[in-house]
Every structure is written in structure tokens, then in C-alpha cells.
Scaffold this active site. Structure first.
Site, mmCIF file in Angstrom:
data_model
loop_
_atom_site.group_PDB
_atom_site.id
_atom_site.type_symbol
_atom_site.label_atom_id
_atom_site.label_comp_id
_atom_site.label_asym_id
_atom_site.label_seq_id
_atom_site.Cartn_x
_atom_site.Cartn_y
_atom_site.Cartn_z
ATOM 1 N N LYS A 289 -2.059 47.460 37.161
ATOM 2 C CA LYS A 289 -2.127 46.931 35.797
ATOM 3 C C LYS A 289 -1.943 45.424 35.839
ATOM 4 C CE LYS A 289 -0.046 50.928 33.423
ATOM 5 N NZ LYS A 289 -1.190 51.384 32.631
ATOM 6 N N ARG A 363 -2.245 62.462 34.246
ATOM 7 C CA ARG A 363 -2.976 63.739 34.238
ATOM 8 C C ARG A 363 -2.870 64.448 35.594
ATOM 9 N NH1 ARG A 363 -8.368 60.688 32.457
ATOM 10 N NH2 ARG A 363 -6.699 59.412 31.544
HETATM 11 N N1 BES Z 1 0.962 55.254 31.144
HETATM 12 C C1 BES Z 1 -0.354 54.853 30.816
HETATM 13 C C2 BES Z 1 -0.672 54.988 29.332
HETATM 14 C C3 BES Z 1 0.131 54.109 28.420
HETATM 15 C C4 BES Z 1 -0.372 52.895 28.021
HETATM 16 C C5 BES Z 1 1.339 54.534 27.915
HETATM 17 C C6 BES Z 1 0.365 52.094 27.165
HETATM 18 C C7 BES Z 1 2.078 53.744 27.056
HETATM 19 C C8 BES Z 1 1.577 52.511 26.688
HETATM 20 C C9 BES Z 1 -1.344 55.707 31.603
HETATM 21 O O1 BES Z 1 -0.932 56.157 32.835
HETATM 22 C C10 BES Z 1 -2.569 54.887 31.840
HETATM 23 O O2 BES Z 1 -2.455 53.920 32.531
HETATM 24 N N2 BES Z 1 -3.688 55.298 31.273
HETATM 25 C C11 BES Z 1 -4.911 54.611 31.425
HETATM 26 C C12 BES Z 1 -5.981 55.634 31.743
HETATM 27 C C13 BES Z 1 -7.296 55.035 32.168
HETATM 28 C C14 BES Z 1 -7.140 54.352 33.510
HETATM 29 C C15 BES Z 1 -8.311 56.142 32.243
HETATM 30 C C16 BES Z 1 -5.199 53.888 30.137
HETATM 31 O O3 BES Z 1 -4.906 54.413 29.073
HETATM 32 O O4 BES Z 1 -5.693 52.766 30.211
HETATM 33 MN MN MN Z 2 -1.249 54.736 34.381
#
Ligand code: BES
Ligand code: MN
Ligand code: ZN
Length: 515
Positions: A289, A363
Site C-alpha cells: 500500500k 478473502r
Molecule cells: N484491508 C483492506 C480493506 C480496507 C481498506 C479496510 C480501507 C479498511 C479501510 C483490504 O485488505 C484491501 O486491501 N482490499 C483491497 C482489495 C483490492 C486489492 C482488490 C482494496 O479494497 O483496495
Molecule cells: Mn489488503
């Protein structure tokens, strides 16, 4: 935590730091809510006018302080807004009472004792006010003051910043000898205590709350409340083929765990399984990230925290239902041993997954835990996860999404959430989005179309729910962590999202009103 009692005492004679009253928005200005009659009388029945002069309207979230009338033992009156005055013969809504009590409790940080003279029509109002006070008074100061002030002295030093939570709350109008009132307060106290514990877990920094540390805390709670617990460490996970959890946790020096926490009741004839995403820190992994997106990612175990709290609450409430909690705990870090984009994982279910983005890790751990939960053939499975940023974009930061493989169950979960004051909304699982996850190499990829990303994640999870098992998925990415200012009974930071919904689902199942 704040100690709550019920009392039929009159407000004037009460020794306290403050008397809390309600003010609602009437057709022609603010109106004093029932419960505050003695205060109004002492103000020559001019309290509404006094409040209006001070600028009060009765709007939700509003707080007005005024000196207590002569003859009162408490020095201060705090008027909190209840929103629109209910129609004739209608009662104040539980959530309005809960929020107003929370606003007051937050303002009372540092105070020793407060009396709440809010409208108490029935036991439900007692519960709502009690929950509002206990949740609003919450503060997380494990890492403040004590350490700094007591550094090197070996002594724990009491917080001196005046922010210690309200010590004692008296609910006026609550009847200490009424069985329904007593039960309502006891339930509210148990649920709020466990919910606040979930908040503590979410707020604990990820260098301290590793998967092993979380599992150890669960072991402590299991011992205390007579729950059965099984903890699979990385070796056991490898032996049993938990490829999803191991893949996600493989990049971290803090190894993953799968915790199974079982509460059983001798008279239960239903079995609920709760599954929680427990990523103790989500850096994104190799698909790292960017800065600005990882500062709050200690919150990524909020689903597991909610599941943990709900199972313990069900046990403490002695609900006649069997509840199994599954905590899928891992830290998502980049390293030489981390899963790479392009890797294929063999999951616990036997399916293979091509990892296209290591940041879609939730997931993967949930898939293994859902399959493990399915093996016991529970009557229903509910998973809880901070799963997608996409769902935050769709529903904002206060509402969680409810998806599932059974429309009636999805509706029941949505209703249970609304009933306990948790904003939620049903979301579909459109079949056409499945093909975006087709992989040339494996059975499925962990990414699909960008549009509808929250639904894509839900469709992925569905593949790992056992055939014929009723399932709902709560995406709490928005409401799990409050990055803005405190509001109502919700503090900054970890909120304890979904705990009350899960407890309500356990109660409804115990009563035979669900599934
Ligand atoms: N933990 C994150 C989702 C999240 C984002 C929770 C902001 C709380 C606040 C999750 O693991 C994630 O990174 N999801 C990605 C999925 C994508 C790579 C398909 C997302 O939502 O960008
Ligand atoms: Mn994630
Ligand atoms: Zn995540």
C-alpha cells in the site's frame, strides 16, 4: 469501566458531578424530555426557554451546560439533544437515547459520578441509555500517561489529563427492583464490556497485537468464561493444508494462527458460526500500500475482534445456542518469504487460487476459515471483515454491507443490525462478476473487476462456503475504524462495529426466530 446503577431517587437530592437531561426538537423550539421534570420545576418550569436562550435546539449531538438550580446537590445540568420530538404517544427511539447518553458520557470524562435523567419508558430505554453511557465513556489510554509519567519509577501513575472515563452513572427512573429493568441493564453491561474489549484490541498497535498475542488473549478469555478453544499455529496450519492463511502470513516474522472458540449450551438446538478477518496489520504485502493508506491498517483485525467479543458475550449471557467463533489471524507483510503476485495457493478446501494482488489478502484467510467452519455443518455462518475499500466508497464510513447466499437470511441480518442501532445495507452478489476472477492457471484468482470490488470479494468468499449452508458476509471496512472525530457513543479509532449485531443474531437464533 463505568459502573451503572438504577435509582428511583429524585434529581435534586442526588450528590453527583452533573445531572444529564434530554432536550428534543419540538415544533416551536426545544422541549424538555420526560425524566427531567424535577429539574424543570426547579427552574420555575422555564427550562425549555432557558435552554433556547442558551442556543439549544434539541438537535442530535448537541450538548448544553447550565448551572443546576438552587437547592440541587449536583452543581451542573447537562442537556443533550435527542433530535425530533416523537409524535404523541410514541416513545423516544432507542438509538436517539443511546447516542444522547453517549454524547453526555464523553463530555463527562474526568467526572466521578453523573445522574442520567433521560426518558425511561421501559426496559428497552434502560438498556439503550446504559449502552450509550458505557460505550460513550470508553477511552483507550493503555499507551498514554502511565508510561510517560511513571517512566523509570516502577510505579504506575494515574492519568492526570482529566480524561479518565466517568466512574459512576446513575440511571434515574430505572427501577432497581424491576426484573426487566435489572435484566436490561445487565445485558447492556455485558455487551458493552465485550464491545469495549473489541475496541481495545483494534486500538492496540500491531507491534504488540500479533496473531500469537491475539490468540493468547483469546486463550485467557476462554479459560475465564469456560469456552473451548483450539489454536492452530503455523506448523499445525501447514500440516492441515491451510494454504490461504499460511500464504498471507508467510511474509511476516509474526506467524499466523487460526483460533476456534466454542461456546456450547446444554439446551441449544441451533449452531451459529462466526468467522472474523484478523489481519493484525495489512501493509498490502508485495503489492504494498502507498503511504497514506497504511496508517490505520491495524484495524484490519476488526472482524476477528467482533467475532471474539460476540462469542464471549454469548457465553456470559448464557444464551441457549451453540456459537463457534473462528479467528483467522495473520500479518500481511512484504519480505523474502511473502506470497508474490503470480503465486498459486492451494487452499484448505482444496481449490487453487492465483494471487494477483497480495493486498486482497482478507478473502484468502477467510476462505480457509469459512471452509473449516463449514465442516461442522452449522445452521448458519456469518463472516465479518474489513474487506474492501470499494465498500467504503459505496456506503461511506458508518454503514456496513450485508451480502449472502440466502436473501431471507441477508434480510434478517440487516434487520438485526438496524434493531441494535448499527447502520447496515444489503448488497447483491451479481453472477456476472464471477467471470472476472477466472484464472488461466488456477481455479480462481483473488482479484476480479475493479468496479463493484466489494461484491467481487463477496463472490470469492461464497466459493468457500460449504454446499447448502446459509451464509452472510458483513463488510465493515467503513464503520470499523473512526478516523474522524468522536460522535454519539462512537469514539475515535476502533468502534466495535458488528459486535451488537452478532450478539443479537445469537439471541434471535436462541429464541428460534432466525434460521
Ligand atoms: N484491508 C483492506 C480493506 C480496507 C481498506 C479496510 C480501507 C479498511 C479501510 C483490504 O485488505 C484491501 O486491501 N482490499 C483491497 C482489495 C483490492 C486489492 C482488490 C482494496 O479494497 O483496495
Ligand atoms: Mn489488503
Ligand atoms: Zn486487509
Amino acid at each position: 469501566m463505568t459502573a451503572l446503577t438504577l435509582s428511583t431517587s429524585a434529581a435534586p437530592g442526588l450528590r453527583a458531578d452533573a445531572i444529564v437531561i434530554g432536550v428534543a426538537k419540538g415544533a416551536k423550539g426545544p422541549v424538555v424530555a420526560p425524566g427531567a421534570e424535577a429539574v424543570d420545576t426547579a427552574y420555575d418550569s422555564r427550562l425549555a426557554a432557558v435552554l433556547e436562550t442558551l442556543g439549544a435546539s434539541g438537535a442530535e449531538g448537541e450538548l448544553t451546560k447550565l448551572p443546576a438550580p438552587a437547592g440541587f446537590k449536583a452543581p451542573l445540568v447537562i442537556a443533550v439533544g435527542l433530535g425530533a420530538e416523537p409524535d404523541r404517544d410514541a416513545e423516544y427511539e432507542a438509538e436517539a437515547l443511546r447516542r444522547a447518553a453517549g454524547v453526555a458520557a464523553r463530555a463527562l470524562a474526568g467526572a466521578r459520578k453523573a445522574a442520567f435523567a433521560l426518558p425511561v419508558e421501559d426496559a428497552a430505554a434502560v438498556a439503550a441509555i446504559g449502552e450509550g453511557v458505557l460505550l460513550g465513556a470508553y477511552s483507550f489510554d493503555t499507551y498514554k500517561d502511565n508510561g510517560a509519567n511513571g517512566a523509570g519509577t516502577g510505579k504506575s501513575v494515574k492519568a492526570k489529563n482529566g480524561r479518565t472515563p466517568l466512574a459512576e452513572g446513575v440511571l434515574l427512573g430505572g427501577k432497581p427492583r424491576d426484573a426487566a429493568h435489572k435484566a436490561a441493564l445487565a445485558r447492556a453491561t455485558t455487551v458493552a464490556e465485550e464491545l469495549n474489549r473489541a475496541r481495545d484490541l483494534v486500538n492496540t498497535p500491531p507491534n504488540d497485537l500479533t496473531p500469537a498475542a491475539f490468540a493468547a488473549i483469546a486463550q485467557g478469555a476462554a479459560k475465564e468464561h469456560g469456552l473451548k478453544i483450539q489454536v492452530l499455529d503455523d506448523k499445525a496450519l501447514a500440516k492441515d493444508g491451510y494454504g490461504g492463511i499460511l500464504g498471507v502470513g508467510g511474509g511476516s516474522a509474526a506467524t499466523p494462527r487460526l483460533v476456534k472458540l466454542s461456546y456450547t449450551h446444554a439446551e441449544a438446538d441451533k449452531h451459529l458460526a462466526f468467522v472474523g478477518k484478523g489481519i493484525t496489520y495489512d501493509s498490502g504485502g508485495i503489492s504494498l500500500k502507498p503511504a497514506g493508506h497504511n496508517e490505520t491498517m491495524k484495524c484490519d483485525m476488526s472482524g476477528a475482534a467482533a467475532v471474539f467479543a460476540a462469542v464471549v458475550a454469548a457465553a456470559r449471557l448464557g444464551l441457549p445456542v451453540n456459537v463457534t467463533g473462528w479467528l483467522a489471524l495473520a500479518e500481511n507483510m512484504p519480505s523474502g518469504t511473502a506470497v508474490r503476485p503470480g503465486d498459486v495457493l492451494r487452499m484448505y478446501s482444496g481449490k487453487t487460487v492465483e494471487v494477483l494482488n497480495t493486498d486482497a489478502e482478507g478473502r484468502l484467510v477467510l476462505a480457509d476459515a469459512l471452509w473449516a467452519a463449514s465442516a461442522e455443518r452449522p445452521d448458519a455462518i456469518v463472516d465479518v471483515a474489513t474487506l474492501t475499500g470499494a465498500m467504503m466508497l459505496a456506503l461511506g464510513s458508518r454503514t456496513f454491507a450485508v451480502m449472502g447466499n440466502d436473501d431471507a437470511f441477508r434480510s434478517a441480518v440487516h434487520e438485526a443490525a438496524e434493531e441494535v442501532g448499527e447502520p447496515a445495507w444489503p448488497m447483491p452478489l451479481p453472477e456476472h462478476l464471477r467471470k472476472g476472477m477466472e484464472s488461466p492457471t488456477a481455479d480462481i484468482a483473488n482479484m476480479g473487476e475493479r468496479m463493484g470490488g466489494g461484491l467481487v470479494a463477496g463472490l470469492f468468499l461464497r466459493e468457500f462456503v460449504g454446499e447448502g449452508i446459509t451464509w452472510a458476509h458483513l463488510d465493515i471496512a467503513g464503520p470499523a475504524f473512526n478516523e474522524g472525530g468522536a460522535f454519539g457513543y462512537t469514539p475515535k479509532g476502533g468502534t466495535g462495529s458488528a459486535v451488537r449485531t452478532l450478539v443479537r443474531l445469537a439471541e434471535l437464533t436462541a429464541e428460534g426466530d432466525l434460521g
